[in-house]
Design a protein around this motif. Sequence first.
Motif, mmCIF file in Angstrom:
data_model
loop_
_atom_site.group_PDB
_atom_site.id
_atom_site.type_symbol
_atom_site.label_atom_id
_atom_site.label_comp_id
_atom_site.label_asym_id
_atom_site.label_seq_id
_atom_site.Cartn_x
_atom_site.Cartn_y
_atom_site.Cartn_z
ATOM 1 N N VAL A 15 -12.115 -31.041 -22.548
ATOM 2 C CA VAL A 15 -13.460 -30.652 -22.970
ATOM 3 C C VAL A 15 -13.295 -29.942 -24.306
ATOM 4 O O VAL A 15 -12.406 -29.100 -24.465
ATOM 5 N N LEU A 16 -14.130 -30.300 -25.269
ATOM 6 C CA LEU A 16 -14.195 -29.593 -26.541
ATOM 7 C C LEU A 16 -15.507 -28.824 -26.537
ATOM 8 O O LEU A 16 -16.566 -29.417 -26.341
ATOM 9 N N ARG A 17 -15.429 -27.518 -26.745
ATOM 10 C CA ARG A 17 -16.627 -26.698 -26.696
ATOM 11 C C ARG A 17 -16.491 -25.526 -27.657
ATOM 12 O O ARG A 17 -15.392 -25.177 -28.075
ATOM 13 N N ASP A 18 -17.623 -24.938 -27.985
ATOM 14 C CA ASP A 18 -17.587 -23.736 -28.799
ATOM 15 C C ASP A 18 -16.823 -22.648 -28.056
ATOM 16 O O ASP A 18 -16.770 -22.631 -26.823
ATOM 17 N N PHE A 19 -16.239 -21.760 -28.816
ATOM 18 C CA PHE A 19 -15.561 -20.615 -28.222
ATOM 19 C C PHE A 19 -16.589 -19.720 -27.546
ATOM 20 O O PHE A 19 -17.724 -19.605 -27.998
ATOM 21 N N VAL A 20 -16.170 -19.083 -26.471
ATOM 22 C CA VAL A 20 -16.982 -18.086 -25.787
ATOM 23 C C VAL A 20 -16.173 -16.796 -25.748
ATOM 24 O O VAL A 20 -14.949 -16.817 -25.884
ATOM 25 N N ALA A 21 -16.852 -15.685 -25.582
ATOM 26 C CA ALA A 21 -16.192 -14.374 -25.639
ATOM 27 C C ALA A 21 -14.984 -14.283 -24.710
ATOM 28 O O ALA A 21 -13.962 -13.688 -25.061
ATOM 29 N N SER A 22 -15.072 -14.902 -23.547
ATOM 30 C CA SER A 22 -13.966 -14.821 -22.588
ATOM 31 C C SER A 22 -12.720 -15.590 -23.034
ATOM 32 O O SER A 22 -11.658 -15.452 -22.424
ATOM 33 N N ASP A 23 -12.797 -16.366 -24.116
ATOM 34 C CA ASP A 23 -11.631 -17.079 -24.658
ATOM 35 C C ASP A 23 -10.730 -16.178 -25.502
ATOM 36 O O ASP A 23 -9.634 -16.592 -25.876
ATOM 37 N N GLU A 24 -11.172 -14.981 -25.841
ATOM 38 C CA GLU A 24 -10.442 -14.169 -26.821
ATOM 39 C C GLU A 24 -8.979 -13.933 -26.437
ATOM 40 O O GLU A 24 -8.081 -14.091 -27.262
ATOM 41 N N LEU A 57 -14.765 -16.818 -35.749
ATOM 42 C CA LEU A 57 -15.143 -18.156 -35.289
ATOM 43 C C LEU A 57 -16.323 -18.111 -34.319
ATOM 44 O O LEU A 57 -17.200 -18.967 -34.368
ATOM 45 N N VAL A 58 -16.342 -17.125 -33.448
ATOM 46 C CA VAL A 58 -17.443 -16.997 -32.489
ATOM 47 C C VAL A 58 -18.767 -16.757 -33.217
ATOM 48 O O VAL A 58 -19.814 -17.228 -32.783
ATOM 49 N N ARG A 59 -18.709 -16.048 -34.351
ATOM 50 C CA ARG A 59 -19.923 -15.737 -35.111
ATOM 51 C C ARG A 59 -20.116 -16.641 -36.321
ATOM 52 O O ARG A 59 -20.981 -16.388 -37.157
ATOM 53 N N HIS A 60 -19.335 -17.692 -36.453
ATOM 54 C CA HIS A 60 -19.385 -18.551 -37.631
ATOM 55 C C HIS A 60 -20.815 -19.049 -37.854
ATOM 56 O O HIS A 60 -21.461 -19.532 -36.924
ATOM 57 N N PRO A 61 -21.337 -18.946 -39.079
ATOM 58 C CA PRO A 61 -22.728 -19.347 -39.321
ATOM 59 C C PRO A 61 -23.022 -20.822 -39.055
ATOM 60 O O PRO A 61 -24.166 -21.180 -38.770
ATOM 61 N N GLU A 62 -22.023 -21.673 -39.115
ATOM 62 C CA GLU A 62 -22.249 -23.096 -38.861
ATOM 63 C C GLU A 62 -22.640 -23.377 -37.417
ATOM 64 O O GLU A 62 -23.240 -24.410 -37.119
ATOM 65 N N SER A 72 -15.143 -25.713 -35.199
ATOM 66 C CA SER A 72 -13.867 -25.206 -34.736
ATOM 67 C C SER A 72 -14.092 -24.868 -33.278
ATOM 68 O O SER A 72 -14.924 -24.008 -32.958
ATOM 69 N N VAL A 73 -13.442 -25.589 -32.400
ATOM 70 C CA VAL A 73 -13.776 -25.533 -30.987
ATOM 71 C C VAL A 73 -12.549 -25.322 -30.106
ATOM 72 O O VAL A 73 -11.421 -25.582 -30.519
ATOM 73 N N ALA A 74 -12.801 -24.861 -28.892
ATOM 74 C CA ALA A 74 -11.746 -24.705 -27.899
ATOM 75 C C ALA A 74 -11.445 -26.048 -27.263
ATOM 76 O O ALA A 74 -12.341 -26.852 -27.028
ATOM 77 N N VAL A 75 -10.165 -26.280 -26.993
ATOM 78 C CA VAL A 75 -9.731 -27.441 -26.218
ATOM 79 C C VAL A 75 -9.374 -26.909 -24.830
ATOM 80 O O VAL A 75 -8.522 -26.036 -24.694
ATOM 81 N N VAL A 76 -10.053 -27.435 -23.823
ATOM 82 C CA VAL A 76 -9.862 -26.973 -22.446
ATOM 83 C C VAL A 76 -9.488 -28.178 -21.591
ATOM 84 O O VAL A 76 -10.090 -29.249 -21.719
#
Length: 124
Positions: A15-24, A57-62, A72-76
Amino acid sequence: MTSEGVPWLANERVVLRDFVASDEGDFAAWAADDTMYEFMRWRLDSDSSARTEFRRLVRHPEITNPIRRHWSVAVVNPSGEFCGIAGLESAADGTMEFGWYLSREHRGHGYATAASELMIDFAF
């Protein structure tokens, strides 16, 4: 699937998804894998710099741009483990660039190939 209005890309391997706070924490551990930097043009040289980059990255304006040029996404993996990051960027000249960086324990499982297929299908 969507995450705050942004599509998640998925296949049977990743799964490719935006980063979430718990990924830090996982992001910081990923950034500490020295073997990954062999082919990178940049380096996160401390836990502090990794966490600073993650928060950027979590706050990236894009992320909220309806015509998003930078991903720029998380690979899960299918069991929910954070494996690394993938990126896709549209340049001003109309070209696209994509790439991925996986932590050592997640290499050799087909995740990079699966992430590449998803990004190419999405972008083109």
